[in-house]
Motif scaffolding. Structure first.
Motif, PDB file in Angstrom:
ATOM      1  N   GLY A  45     -39.791 -30.560  13.919  1.00  0.00           N
ATOM      2  CA  GLY A  45     -40.305 -31.922  13.944  1.00  0.00           C
ATOM      3  C   GLY A  45     -39.206 -32.933  14.230  1.00  0.00           C
ATOM      4  N   PRO A  46     -39.585 -34.207  14.477  1.00  0.00           N
ATOM      5  CA  PRO A  46     -38.592 -35.255  14.757  1.00  0.00           C
ATOM      6  C   PRO A  46     -37.656 -35.484  13.569  1.00  0.00           C
ATOM      7  CG  PRO A  46     -40.828 -35.963  15.317  1.00  0.00           C
ATOM      8  CD  PRO A  46     -40.962 -34.699  14.543  1.00  0.00           C
ATOM      9  N   ARG A  47     -36.602 -36.221  13.818  1.00  0.00           N
ATOM     10  CA  ARG A  47     -35.620 -36.483  12.768  1.00  0.00           C
ATOM     11  C   ARG A  47     -36.227 -37.355  11.664  1.00  0.00           C
ATOM     12  NH1 ARG A  47     -34.837 -40.335  16.672  1.00  0.00           N
ATOM     13  NH2 ARG A  47     -34.555 -42.467  15.911  1.00  0.00           N
ATOM     14  N   GLY A  48     -35.762 -37.111  10.455  1.00  0.00           N
ATOM     15  CA  GLY A  48     -36.156 -37.946   9.341  1.00  0.00           C
ATOM     16  C   GLY A  48     -37.580 -37.785   8.869  1.00  0.00           C
ATOM     17  N   THR A  49     -38.196 -36.638   9.125  1.00  0.00           N
ATOM     18  CA  THR A  49     -39.596 -36.442   8.720  1.00  0.00           C
ATOM     19  C   THR A  49     -39.730 -35.516   7.511  1.00  0.00           C
ATOM     20  OG1 THR A  49     -39.769 -34.709  10.417  1.00  0.00           O
ATOM     21  CG2 THR A  49     -40.568 -36.916  10.984  1.00  0.00           C
ATOM     22  N   GLY A  50     -38.591 -35.041   6.936  1.00  0.00           N
ATOM     23  CA  GLY A  50     -38.658 -34.295   5.690  1.00  0.00           C
ATOM     24  C   GLY A  50     -38.424 -32.805   5.799  1.00  0.00           C
ATOM     25  N   LYS A  51     -37.857 -32.319   6.896  1.00  0.00           N
ATOM     26  CA  LYS A  51     -37.676 -30.875   7.073  1.00  0.00           C
ATOM     27  C   LYS A  51     -36.672 -30.305   6.066  1.00  0.00           C
ATOM     28  CE  LYS A  51     -36.385 -31.265  11.338  1.00  0.00           C
ATOM     29  NZ  LYS A  51     -36.459 -32.758  11.407  1.00  0.00           N
ATOM     30  N   VAL A 180     -47.352 -45.400  10.099  1.00  0.00           N
ATOM     31  CA  VAL A 180     -46.905 -46.693   9.569  1.00  0.00           C
ATOM     32  C   VAL A 180     -47.394 -46.869   8.135  1.00  0.00           C
ATOM     33  CG1 VAL A 180     -47.117 -49.190   9.847  1.00  0.00           C
ATOM     34  CG2 VAL A 180     -46.748 -47.748  11.851  1.00  0.00           C
ATOM     35  N   ARG A 181     -48.626 -46.488   7.892  1.00  0.00           N
ATOM     36  CA  ARG A 181     -49.190 -46.662   6.549  1.00  0.00           C
ATOM     37  C   ARG A 181     -48.445 -45.819   5.520  1.00  0.00           C
ATOM     38  NH1 ARG A 181     -55.552 -46.065   5.858  1.00  0.00           N
ATOM     39  NH2 ARG A 181     -55.358 -47.916   7.172  1.00  0.00           N
ATOM     40  N   ASP A 182     -48.175 -44.546   5.843  1.00  0.00           N
ATOM     41  CA  ASP A 182     -47.465 -43.684   4.886  1.00  0.00           C
ATOM     42  C   ASP A 182     -46.043 -44.172   4.645  1.00  0.00           C
ATOM     43  OD1 ASP A 182     -49.657 -42.048   4.561  1.00  0.00           O
ATOM     44  OD2 ASP A 182     -49.074 -40.684   6.175  1.00  0.00           O
ATOM     45  N   SER A 183     -45.383 -44.655   5.703  1.00  0.00           N
ATOM     46  CA  SER A 183     -44.022 -45.188   5.543  1.00  0.00           C
ATOM     47  C   SER A 183     -44.033 -46.416   4.644  1.00  0.00           C
ATOM     48  CB  SER A 183     -43.427 -45.540   6.908  1.00  0.00           C
ATOM     49  OG  SER A 183     -43.242 -44.392   7.709  1.00  0.00           O
ATOM     50  N   THR A 204     -44.330 -53.341   7.264  1.00  0.00           N
ATOM     51  CA  THR A 204     -44.978 -52.896   8.503  1.00  0.00           C
ATOM     52  C   THR A 204     -44.034 -53.020   9.686  1.00  0.00           C
ATOM     53  OG1 THR A 204     -47.128 -53.586   7.637  1.00  0.00           O
ATOM     54  CG2 THR A 204     -46.962 -53.239  10.022  1.00  0.00           C
ATOM     55  N   VAL A 205     -43.293 -54.127   9.752  1.00  0.00           N
ATOM     56  CA  VAL A 205     -42.321 -54.329  10.834  1.00  0.00           C
ATOM     57  C   VAL A 205     -41.259 -53.236  10.800  1.00  0.00           C
ATOM     58  CG1 VAL A 205     -40.551 -55.890  11.724  1.00  0.00           C
ATOM     59  CG2 VAL A 205     -42.723 -56.814  10.927  1.00  0.00           C
ATOM     60  N   ILE A 206     -40.765 -52.926   9.606  1.00  0.00           N
ATOM     61  CA  ILE A 206     -39.721 -51.897   9.475  1.00  0.00           C
ATOM     62  C   ILE A 206     -40.261 -50.522   9.847  1.00  0.00           C
ATOM     63  CG2 ILE A 206     -38.244 -50.716   7.811  1.00  0.00           C
ATOM     64  CD1 ILE A 206     -38.011 -53.376   6.314  1.00  0.00           C
ATOM     65  N   ALA A 207     -41.474 -50.216   9.402  1.00  0.00           N
ATOM     66  CA  ALA A 207     -42.059 -48.897   9.695  1.00  0.00           C
ATOM     67  C   ALA A 207     -42.275 -48.706  11.183  1.00  0.00           C
ATOM     68  CB  ALA A 207     -43.383 -48.746   8.946  1.00  0.00           C
ATOM     69  N   ARG A 208     -42.713 -49.759  11.881  1.00  0.00           N
ATOM     70  CA  ARG A 208     -42.897 -49.652  13.331  1.00  0.00           C
ATOM     71  C   ARG A 208     -41.574 -49.444  14.040  1.00  0.00           C
ATOM     72  NH1 ARG A 208     -46.540 -54.585  15.292  1.00  0.00           N
ATOM     73  NH2 ARG A 208     -45.920 -53.663  17.279  1.00  0.00           N
ATOM     74  N   ALA A 209     -40.524 -50.123  13.566  1.00  0.00           N
ATOM     75  CA  ALA A 209     -39.206 -49.973  14.199  1.00  0.00           C
ATOM     76  C   ALA A 209     -38.631 -48.585  13.959  1.00  0.00           C
ATOM     77  CB  ALA A 209     -38.247 -51.034  13.667  1.00  0.00           C
ATOM     78  N   ALA A 210     -38.996 -47.941  12.846  1.00  0.00           N
ATOM     79  CA  ALA A 210     -38.470 -46.610  12.531  1.00  0.00           C
ATOM     80  C   ALA A 210     -39.065 -45.530  13.409  1.00  0.00           C
ATOM     81  CB  ALA A 210     -38.735 -46.290  11.065  1.00  0.00           C
ATOM     82  N   ASP A 216     -34.949 -43.216   8.902  1.00  0.00           N
ATOM     83  CA  ASP A 216     -34.647 -44.431   9.666  1.00  0.00           C
ATOM     84  C   ASP A 216     -35.260 -45.654   9.001  1.00  0.00           C
ATOM     85  OD1 ASP A 216     -33.342 -42.825  11.423  1.00  0.00           O
ATOM     86  OD2 ASP A 216     -34.902 -42.845  12.956  1.00  0.00           O
ATOM     87  N   ALA A 217     -36.464 -45.495   8.459  1.00  0.00           N
ATOM     88  CA  ALA A 217     -37.126 -46.623   7.804  1.00  0.00           C
ATOM     89  C   ALA A 217     -36.331 -47.089   6.588  1.00  0.00           C
ATOM     90  CB  ALA A 217     -38.547 -46.230   7.402  1.00  0.00           C
ATOM     91  N   LEU A 218     -35.829 -46.140   5.795  1.00  0.00           N
ATOM     92  CA  LEU A 218     -35.059 -46.514   4.613  1.00  0.00           C
ATOM     93  C   LEU A 218     -33.703 -47.107   4.994  1.00  0.00           C
ATOM     94  CD1 LEU A 218     -35.831 -43.544   2.180  1.00  0.00           C
ATOM     95  CD2 LEU A 218     -36.842 -45.839   2.249  1.00  0.00           C
TER      96      LEU A 218
END
Length: 605
Positions: A45-51, A180-183, A204-210, A216-218
């Protein structure tokens, strides 16, 4: 240095802390609770998704003496030592810097020894796609015949680089981009625990940018907290991410509607002068255009919006701008996005795009989407086709009447000209009938009944966003290699067709549920009956010669006589669909109704 980044402090310690991966975490928890774990896993999976986090939690859970519902207790000495990275039996390896044959041989040799203090020895190999060919070959034998009480967890962002011989010996879990909602829910929880004030719109702005990465969001959230002096506001989030406020976007679209080039360029200059990122600017405009389209087509499905706030300005714009204009706006912005990726003068391409957008005319829009002109001088493709058909029919009538007046004989009845099927305009979803016909030629009632039966389970396995797209869908035909799904809304049908992650998720989930992974083909519900009827007419002999299949009666009832039950019952409807050989309504009778029964001879001067 006492301070730690948020993504390090709040790294998930339980499966339920991992955001947006419910299907994967639930599967792993059940396997642990039922003691049905495998010897090797592959997390992709993509980076930062919890692997990597999921791998460490799995290592704790399988060695935790106080395991409950598949979750580690995080309080015993075993859990604490794994969390702190001090347990020798849990080995984390970075394959990017240890990718040689010798390193893997060393792992293979040490794996033969029993664990020292834990019950299982767990090897976590991160970025495993970086291993060399020789290293993969050295690892292959160990995965094929693993030592007792040894588990391998491979993590990668590029699974296509891993040999199939390795993949086939592991249980694969595909981590998806976090919605976006889960982030936002995860960030809100963290800020609540940290007792930091925040605005929901800022998250919401931060989650979309991540772009789907929790790490990345954190990281962005950390910057916003520092920028705003321990508070997270929309303005701070916009400044940190380089995003646009909705007011600025609405003003920019207002200049497009009013064809005000000067206003559009002035807004663009002020936006760039504030330090907004050019790529983020184009991305925000594309997503906002997409939200406008979704709201126009399905205003009740606001949960599909990527981040637009449905206020009075948004509603007013959605009623003013047409779908055809939005199609052209997205097309131009997409071209601009590709161009600015390879240039050092992004502002030039943005200025050109702004001029093009503000100078869009109705004629330019109609070249992309067939619509009727407001002045009535030009007609759309559908109307033009109807006019052509009517002119041909009228010409045939005139010839028949001329023969009748010349010879005084009753002309032979001529069959009515077949009605031409109007081609869908560019604003309608274009279906790939070739692929659909191939699926229909192999479709069976049994496959359809089976998929209808497990369809609710499939939807529950998808992410929240994917489930929202598939909510208004119904399977209508199925074969071992293909699945035709009918959508109530064209916009959702288009989005599902273009969402490769969704299509792959459906195939993978179907493989887990029914043992095979058919390709999903999307079709709007209003087009499906027409496509089905055309297929029946063209393949009448093929369907007659097909052997009758045996289907469980209860499964057939579940299908509720859906549209794909064409093998037997549609042969009867096919006969009624064809026109009768002796039609009462002929061209002559139509001409008599139009012009009367009296024959009039016209003489030219």
């Amino acid at each position: 240095m006492s301070y730690q980044a948020l993504y390090r402090v709040w790294r998930p310690q339980r499966f339920q802390d991992i955001a947006g991966q419910k299907a994967i975490t639930q599967t792993l928890r059940n396997a642990l609770a039922q003691e049905k774990t495998s010897h090797a896993y592959l997390f992709t999976g993509p980076r930062g998704t919890g692997k990597t986090s999921a791998a460490k939690i799995f290592a704790k859970a399988i060695n935790c003496p106080n395991l409950k519902d598949g979750e580690p207790c995080n309080e015993c000495d075993m859990c604490q030592s794994i969390t702190q990275g001090q347990l020798n039996d849990v080995i984390e390896i970075d394959a990017a810097s240890n990718n040689g044959v010798e390193e893997i041989r060393d792992i293979r040799d040490k794996a033969k020894y029993a664990p020292t203090s834990a019950e299982y020895k767990v090897y976590i190999i991160d970025e495993v796609h970086m291993l060399t060919t020789g290293a993969f070959n050295a690892l292959l034998k160990t995965l094929e015949e693993p030592p007792k009480n040894v588990i391998f967890i491979l993590a990668t962002t590029e699974p296509h680089k891993i040999p199939l011989t390795i993949i086939s010996r592991t249980q694969r879990f595909d981590f998806k981009r976090i919605s976006v909602r889960d982030s936002c829910e995860r960030m809100a929880y963290i800020l609540g625990q940290e007792k930091i004030d925040y605005q929901e719109e800022a998250l919401t702005v931060i989650a979309r940018a991540a772009e789907g990465g929790m790490r990345d969001a954190l990281s962005i959230l950390d910057q916003a907290i520092s920028y705003g002096d321990d508070s997270v506001t929309v303005e701070n989030a916009m400044s940190v991410t380089g995003s646009l406020t909705q007011e600025l976007v609405l003003d920019y679209f207002d200049s497009i509607i009013q064809h005000n080039t000067e206003k559009g360029l002035s807004l663009l200059q002020s936006i760039l002068a504030e330090g907004k990122d050019a790529s983020r600017f184009v991305e925000d405009l594309i997503l906002f255009s997409r939200d406008l389209l979704v709201y126009q087509q399905a205003p009740q499905m606001t949960d599909l919006l990527e981040g637009a706030n449905v206020d009075e300005g948004f509603k007013s714009l959605s009623q003013t701008i047409t779908a055809q204009q939005l199609y052209k706006v997205i097309e131009l912005l997409n071209d601009t996005q590709q161009e600015i990726r390879f240039t050092n003068h992004a502002e030039v391409y943005l200025e050109v795009a702004t001029v093009k957008l503000t100078q869009l005319t109705d004629i330019q829009v109609s070249n992309n989407v067939s619509v009727e002109k407001t002045n009535g001088n030009e007609l759309g493709q559908d109307e033009q086709q109807k006019m052509i058909d009517m002119e041909k029919e009228l010409s045939q009538m005139r010839k028949q009447l001329k023969e009748l007046a010349k010879n005084g004989n009753t002309p032979q009845p001529a069959k009515k000209a077949p009605k031409a099927t109007a081609k869908p305009g560019n604003n309608q979803f274009k279906t790939n009938t070739t692929i659909i016909y191939k699926v229909l030629s192999e479709a069976t009632k049994g496959n359809l009944a089976q998929l209808i039966d497990i369809w609710p389970d499939l939807l529950n396995m998808l992410s929240v966003t994917q489930r929202a797209i598939m909510k208004a869908s119904t399977p209508v035909a199925a074969s071992p290699n293909g699945l035709i799904v009918s959508f109530e809304y064209d916009i959702l049908c288009q989005k599902a067709t273009n969402d490769n992650e969704l299509l792959e998720a459906v195939r993978e989930d179907l493989r887990r549920l029914v043992g095979y992974s058919p390709q999903m083909i999307c079709v709007p519900s209003e087009q499906w009956p027409v496509i089905r009827e055309q297929f029946l007419k063209q393949n009448k002999e093929l369907l007659k010669n097909r052997p009758a299949e045996k289907v469980d009666s209860s499964a057939t009832k579940k299908s509720n006589q859906t549209a794909s039950d064409f093998e037997q019952e549609n042969l009867n409807s096919l006969e009624s669909a064809l026109p009768e050989p002796d039609e009462e309504e002929t061209i002559v009778t139509e001409a008599m109704q139009l012009f009367g029964e009296e024959i009039v001879e016209v003489k030219n001067d």
